[in-house]
Design a protein around this motif. Structure first.
Motif, PDB file in Angstrom:
ATOM      1  N   GLU A 201       0.851  -1.188   0.000  1.00 53.57           N
ATOM      2  CA  GLU A 201       0.000   0.000   0.000  1.00 53.57           C
ATOM      3  C   GLU A 201       0.883   1.233   0.000  1.00 53.57           C
ATOM      4  OE1 GLU A 201      -2.465   1.920  -0.802  1.00 53.57           O
ATOM      5  OE2 GLU A 201      -3.882   0.549   0.160  1.00 53.57           O
ATOM      6  N   ARG A 202       0.330   2.336  -0.459  1.00 52.59           N
ATOM      7  CA  ARG A 202       1.062   3.597  -0.408  1.00 52.59           C
ATOM      8  C   ARG A 202       1.431   3.949   1.028  1.00 52.59           C
ATOM      9  NH1 ARG A 202      -2.977   7.393  -3.613  1.00 52.59           N
ATOM     10  NH2 ARG A 202      -4.419   5.947  -2.619  1.00 52.59           N
ATOM     11  N   ALA A 203       2.615   4.442   1.180  1.00 50.28           N
ATOM     12  CA  ALA A 203       3.055   4.883   2.502  1.00 50.28           C
ATOM     13  C   ALA A 203       2.468   6.257   2.809  1.00 50.28           C
ATOM     14  CB  ALA A 203       4.582   4.933   2.553  1.00 50.28           C
ATOM     15  N   GLN A 204       2.545   6.656   4.059  1.00 46.60           N
ATOM     16  CA  GLN A 204       2.090   7.974   4.434  1.00 46.60           C
ATOM     17  C   GLN A 204       2.880   9.046   3.689  1.00 46.60           C
ATOM     18  OE1 GLN A 204       2.091   8.395   8.683  1.00 46.60           O
ATOM     19  NE2 GLN A 204       0.234   7.197   8.937  1.00 46.60           N
ATOM     20  N   ASN A 205       2.170  10.137   3.392  1.00 43.77           N
ATOM     21  CA  ASN A 205       2.775  11.279   2.684  1.00 43.77           C
ATOM     22  C   ASN A 205       3.318  10.904   1.305  1.00 43.77           C
ATOM     23  OD1 ASN A 205       2.229  12.512   5.054  1.00 43.77           O
ATOM     24  ND2 ASN A 205       4.324  12.987   5.612  1.00 43.77           N
ATOM     25  N   ASN A 206       2.799   9.798   0.731  1.00 41.15           N
ATOM     26  CA  ASN A 206       3.223   9.362  -0.609  1.00 41.15           C
ATOM     27  C   ASN A 206       4.699   8.978  -0.662  1.00 41.15           C
ATOM     28  OD1 ASN A 206       0.672   9.790  -1.506  1.00 41.15           O
ATOM     29  ND2 ASN A 206       1.110  11.637  -2.671  1.00 41.15           N
ATOM     30  N   GLU A 207       5.288   8.612   0.435  1.00 41.87           N
ATOM     31  CA  GLU A 207       6.713   8.275   0.469  1.00 41.87           C
ATOM     32  C   GLU A 207       6.913   6.779   0.193  1.00 41.87           C
ATOM     33  OE1 GLU A 207       7.974   9.666   4.268  1.00 41.87           O
ATOM     34  OE2 GLU A 207       7.896  11.786   3.687  1.00 41.87           O
ATOM     35  N   GLY A 208       6.711   6.401  -1.070  1.00 40.59           N
ATOM     36  CA  GLY A 208       6.900   5.010  -1.458  1.00 40.59           C
ATOM     37  C   GLY A 208       5.734   4.133  -1.053  1.00 40.59           C
ATOM     38  N   ARG A 209       6.024   2.871  -0.772  1.00 39.60           N
ATOM     39  CA  ARG A 209       5.008   1.899  -0.401  1.00 39.60           C
ATOM     40  C   ARG A 209       5.460   1.127   0.821  1.00 39.60           C
ATOM     41  NH1 ARG A 209       1.212   1.300  -4.395  1.00 39.60           N
ATOM     42  NH2 ARG A 209       0.427  -0.668  -3.573  1.00 39.60           N
ATOM     43  N   VAL A 210       4.484   0.587   1.542  1.00 34.04           N
ATOM     44  CA  VAL A 210       4.774  -0.356   2.605  1.00 34.04           C
ATOM     45  C   VAL A 210       4.232  -1.718   2.179  1.00 34.04           C
ATOM     46  CG1 VAL A 210       4.650   1.406   4.397  1.00 34.04           C
ATOM     47  CG2 VAL A 210       2.595   0.093   3.845  1.00 34.04           C
ATOM     48  N   VAL A 211       4.876  -2.771   2.617  1.00 31.55           N
ATOM     49  CA  VAL A 211       4.424  -4.126   2.316  1.00 31.55           C
ATOM     50  C   VAL A 211       3.926  -4.743   3.609  1.00 31.55           C
ATOM     51  CG1 VAL A 211       5.057  -6.392   1.432  1.00 31.55           C
ATOM     52  CG2 VAL A 211       6.070  -4.340   0.422  1.00 31.55           C
ATOM     53  N   TYR A 212       2.613  -4.833   3.730  1.00 28.87           N
ATOM     54  CA  TYR A 212       2.027  -5.404   4.941  1.00 28.87           C
ATOM     55  C   TYR A 212       1.825  -6.905   4.821  1.00 28.87           C
ATOM     56  CZ  TYR A 212      -2.236  -4.658   2.179  1.00 28.87           C
ATOM     57  OH  TYR A 212      -3.177  -4.647   1.172  1.00 28.87           O
ATOM     58  N   GLY A 213       1.979  -7.448   3.605  1.00 28.54           N
ATOM     59  CA  GLY A 213       2.133  -8.885   3.423  1.00 28.54           C
ATOM     60  C   GLY A 213       0.874  -9.714   3.340  1.00 28.54           C
ATOM     61  N   ILE A 214      -0.300  -9.098   3.176  1.00 26.65           N
ATOM     62  CA  ILE A 214      -1.544  -9.862   3.073  1.00 26.65           C
ATOM     63  C   ILE A 214      -2.125  -9.636   1.683  1.00 26.65           C
ATOM     64  CG2 ILE A 214      -3.828 -10.291   4.051  1.00 26.65           C
ATOM     65  CD1 ILE A 214      -2.836  -8.977   6.638  1.00 26.65           C
ATOM     66  N   PRO A 215      -2.136 -10.634   0.826  1.00 26.65           N
ATOM     67  CA  PRO A 215      -2.675 -10.440  -0.521  1.00 26.65           C
ATOM     68  C   PRO A 215      -4.163 -10.098  -0.495  1.00 26.65           C
ATOM     69  CG  PRO A 215      -1.398 -12.474  -0.366  1.00 26.65           C
ATOM     70  CD  PRO A 215      -1.624 -11.995   1.033  1.00 26.65           C
ATOM     71  N   GLY A 216      -4.629  -9.506  -1.569  1.00 28.65           N
ATOM     72  CA  GLY A 216      -6.047  -9.183  -1.664  1.00 28.65           C
ATOM     73  C   GLY A 216      -6.375  -8.519  -2.983  1.00 28.65           C
ATOM     74  N   TYR A 217      -7.629  -8.072  -3.096  1.00 31.40           N
ATOM     75  CA  TYR A 217      -8.138  -7.519  -4.348  1.00 31.40           C
ATOM     76  C   TYR A 217      -8.609  -6.086  -4.144  1.00 31.40           C
ATOM     77  CZ  TYR A 217      -8.450 -12.477  -5.661  1.00 31.40           C
ATOM     78  OH  TYR A 217      -8.169 -13.792  -5.917  1.00 31.40           O
ATOM     79  N   ASP A 218      -8.574  -5.339  -5.228  1.00 36.26           N
ATOM     80  CA  ASP A 218      -9.293  -4.081  -5.264  1.00 36.26           C
ATOM     81  C   ASP A 218     -10.755  -4.448  -5.506  1.00 36.26           C
ATOM     82  OD1 ASP A 218     -10.549  -1.694  -5.867  1.00 36.26           O
ATOM     83  OD2 ASP A 218      -8.888  -0.904  -7.040  1.00 36.26           O
ATOM     84  N   GLN A 219     -11.539  -4.435  -4.435  1.00 38.03           N
ATOM     85  CA  GLN A 219     -12.926  -4.894  -4.535  1.00 38.03           C
ATOM     86  C   GLN A 219     -13.699  -4.128  -5.607  1.00 38.03           C
ATOM     87  OE1 GLN A 219     -17.084  -4.639  -2.058  1.00 38.03           O
ATOM     88  NE2 GLN A 219     -15.200  -4.368  -0.895  1.00 38.03           N
ATOM     89  N   ASN A 220     -13.354  -2.866  -5.807  1.00 40.42           N
ATOM     90  CA  ASN A 220     -14.114  -2.060  -6.750  1.00 40.42           C
ATOM     91  C   ASN A 220     -13.697  -2.272  -8.201  1.00 40.42           C
ATOM     92  OD1 ASN A 220     -16.260  -0.259  -7.178  1.00 40.42           O
ATOM     93  ND2 ASN A 220     -14.825   1.416  -7.525  1.00 40.42           N
ATOM     94  N   ARG A 221     -13.135  -3.418  -8.490  1.00 39.00           N
ATOM     95  CA  ARG A 221     -12.947  -3.875  -9.860  1.00 39.00           C
ATOM     96  C   ARG A 221     -13.480  -5.294 -10.018  1.00 39.00           C
ATOM     97  NH1 ARG A 221     -12.080   0.721  -9.429  1.00 39.00           N
ATOM     98  NH2 ARG A 221     -10.379   1.984 -10.270  1.00 39.00           N
ATOM     99  N   ASP A 222     -14.124  -5.807  -8.981  1.00 34.58           N
ATOM    100  CA  ASP A 222     -14.525  -7.218  -8.935  1.00 34.58           C
ATOM    101  C   ASP A 222     -15.989  -7.429  -9.304  1.00 34.58           C
ATOM    102  OD1 ASP A 222     -13.819  -9.942  -8.421  1.00 34.58           O
ATOM    103  OD2 ASP A 222     -14.876  -9.832  -6.504  1.00 34.58           O
ATOM    104  N   TYR A 223     -16.692  -6.368  -9.700  1.00 34.41           N
ATOM    105  CA  TYR A 223     -18.106  -6.468 -10.054  1.00 34.41           C
ATOM    106  C   TYR A 223     -18.248  -6.752 -11.549  1.00 34.41           C
ATOM    107  CZ  TYR A 223     -18.939  -4.608  -5.403  1.00 34.41           C
ATOM    108  OH  TYR A 223     -18.971  -4.445  -4.045  1.00 34.41           O
ATOM    109  N   ASN A 224     -19.449  -7.133 -11.952  1.00 33.74           N
ATOM    110  CA  ASN A 224     -19.658  -7.518 -13.333  1.00 33.74           C
ATOM    111  C   ASN A 224     -21.075  -7.123 -13.755  1.00 33.74           C
ATOM    112  OD1 ASN A 224     -20.192  -9.261 -15.757  1.00 33.74           O
ATOM    113  ND2 ASN A 224     -18.195 -10.119 -15.233  1.00 33.74           N
TER     114      ASN A 224
END
Length: 436
Positions: A201-224
């Motif tokens: 996920e994006r880090a605070q203040n847009n300073e790169g990304r953090v890896v929290y290590g839990i896979p998942g989906y952008d739910q708002n692309r999963d509809y049909n």
């Protein structure tokens, strides 16, 4: 040239007629007219509700509503295509607060919020709306006599309560792992394009990304647009071929309903069959124009999907003309409601033109429901809880105007040109710490 909003008759309960011109966009209030995140600033989320706090709040509101509200668990966050093995595996409950039933003689509006777990204010605004609808008063009585309102305040509970390095770190994504063999697909089948495999996920203040290590989906692309689409019920070799091709596994097509959350929301949609569907999001930062540097608090959209042909069934979907007209009226009334002189509230823009049939809004619009996208500024990582009160008002005030307009019928008198004339999104600020 700056555009202007046309005159429109607002619902009688608002007791005013608003005529808004380009003067509403002149003379910025302040420089740089934030708030913006500063370098090394601590971003506080302490005032936002955890899942447990949200559940407690909803239960108390139901108890105090004198029967106006019925609270239900619509589903659970882990009831994915391959099911779950134990009660603990169900995950987090997804709530729906119901004011009225699916009576076809009443207007019906469905509202969802926090489809992305790091978009907090939508859920907070939803609770404010639920609280007001649960109370007594002539305004609420007149609304609920004519309009049924169902609200799902948090449809991504796992992203909302995500932890990182022992701290609360809300994230955009759901918490599921792509395991194609569990639903009968070859093990090497490519995941849907909106899958986040490393849990980042994006880090605070847009300073790169953090890896929290839990896979998942952008739910708002999963509809049909095919609301009955389920991977496990398809020709699996056809699905695998579709996913394994970059020409088809992309945003031009509907999603695959692999998340429990998208399936749950869609089941509520199908039960309720709303006239209007509203989805509350967050976005980045914009100013109004080169001449007006007010920070845009909200963008609206009535259209997010083009005509669509289902690649599996060949069925055609498109937005009905009357459905689009009502969508524009809903969005126009919402924009007009926020016009308050030269205040921050009035700095409204139209969301960029997109074609996303895999979003909830896109799929539901293609199934004969008028839509409104509400995009308020700032993610959890870029704004925290700064200006939360004002941003909640950019959600609650328009929605109550829409409730009133649906209740007394005045929504149908709103000029759709008002929506067409809302200024297009512009002057994006990619880095709020530098204002660039």
């Amino acid at each position: 040239m700056k555009k202007k909003f046309s005159k429109v008759i607002l619902p009688t309960a608002l007791a005013l007629t608003v005529s808004v011109s380009s003067a509403a966009y002149a003379n910025p209030q302040s420089t740089p007219n934030g708030p913006y995140i500063e370098d090394n600033q601590n971003i506080s989320l302490s005032s936002y509700m955890s899942n447990a706090e949200l559940a407690t709040k909803l239960q108390k509101l139901e108890a105090s509503s004198n029967g106006k509200m019925k609270l239900e668990v619509a589903g659970y966050s882990n009831l994915a295509p391959d099911g779950y093995q134990t009660e603990a595996d169900k995950g987090e409950p997804i709530y729906v607060a119901k004011f009225g039933d699916n009576d076809p003689n009443k207007k019906r509006i469905l509202i969802t919020a926090q489809i992305h777990g790091n978009e907090q204010i939508g859920a907070e605004a939803a609770i404010d709306i639920i609280q007001k609808l649960s109370s007594n008063g002539k305004e609420v009585e007149e609304i609920l006599e004519n309009v049924s309102i169902w609200i799902m305040p948090r449809i991504n509970p796992e992203g909302a309560d995500n932890q990182y390095e022992g701290k609360w770190y809300p994230t955009r994504y759901t918490h599921q792992t792509w395991l194609p063999e569990n639903i009968g697909l070859p093990a090497d089948t490519v995941a849907p394009w909106y899958y986040n495999s490393d849990g980042s996920e994006r880090a605070q203040n847009n300073e790169g990304r953090v890896v929290y290590g839990i896979p998942g989906y952008d739910q708002n692309r999963d509809y049909n647009p095919n609301l009955d689409f389920r991977v496990e019920n398809q020709d699996l070799s056809e699905v695998a071929s579709f996913l394994n091709s970059q020409s088809t596994n992309n945003s031009k097509y509907g999603g695959f309903y692999v998340t429990a959350e998208a399936r749950t929301v869609t089941s509520v949609f199908k039960e309720f069959q709303p006239d209007v569907y509203v989805d509350v999001h967050h976005r980045g930062f914009n100013t109004v124009s080169d001449e007006d540097n007010r920070s845009v608090p909200v963008q609206f959209a009535a259209v997010v999907a083009d005509p669509y042909k289902d690649p599996f069934t060949g069925e055609q979907y498109e937005v009905d003309e009357d459905v689009l007209t009502l969508a524009k009226q809903v969005n126009a009334l919402s924009a007009l409601t926020l016009q308050k002189g030269q205040s921050h509230f009035g700095a409204v823009q139209k969301y960029p033109d997109v074609n996303l049939p895999g979003t909830a809004l896109g799929a539901f619009a293609l199934n004969d429901t008028s839509i409104m996208l509400i995009e308020i500024k700032g993610q959890s990582q870029t704004l925290g809880q700064k200006q939360a009160g004002m941003l909640k008002e950019t959600v609650t005030q328009p929605l109550f105007a829409v409730f009133q307009g649906l209740a007394d019928g005045s929504i149908y008198e709103v000029d759709t040109q008002v929506y067409d004339d809302i200024p297009e999104a512009s002057n994006s600020i990619s880095d709020p710490t530098s204002r660039n």
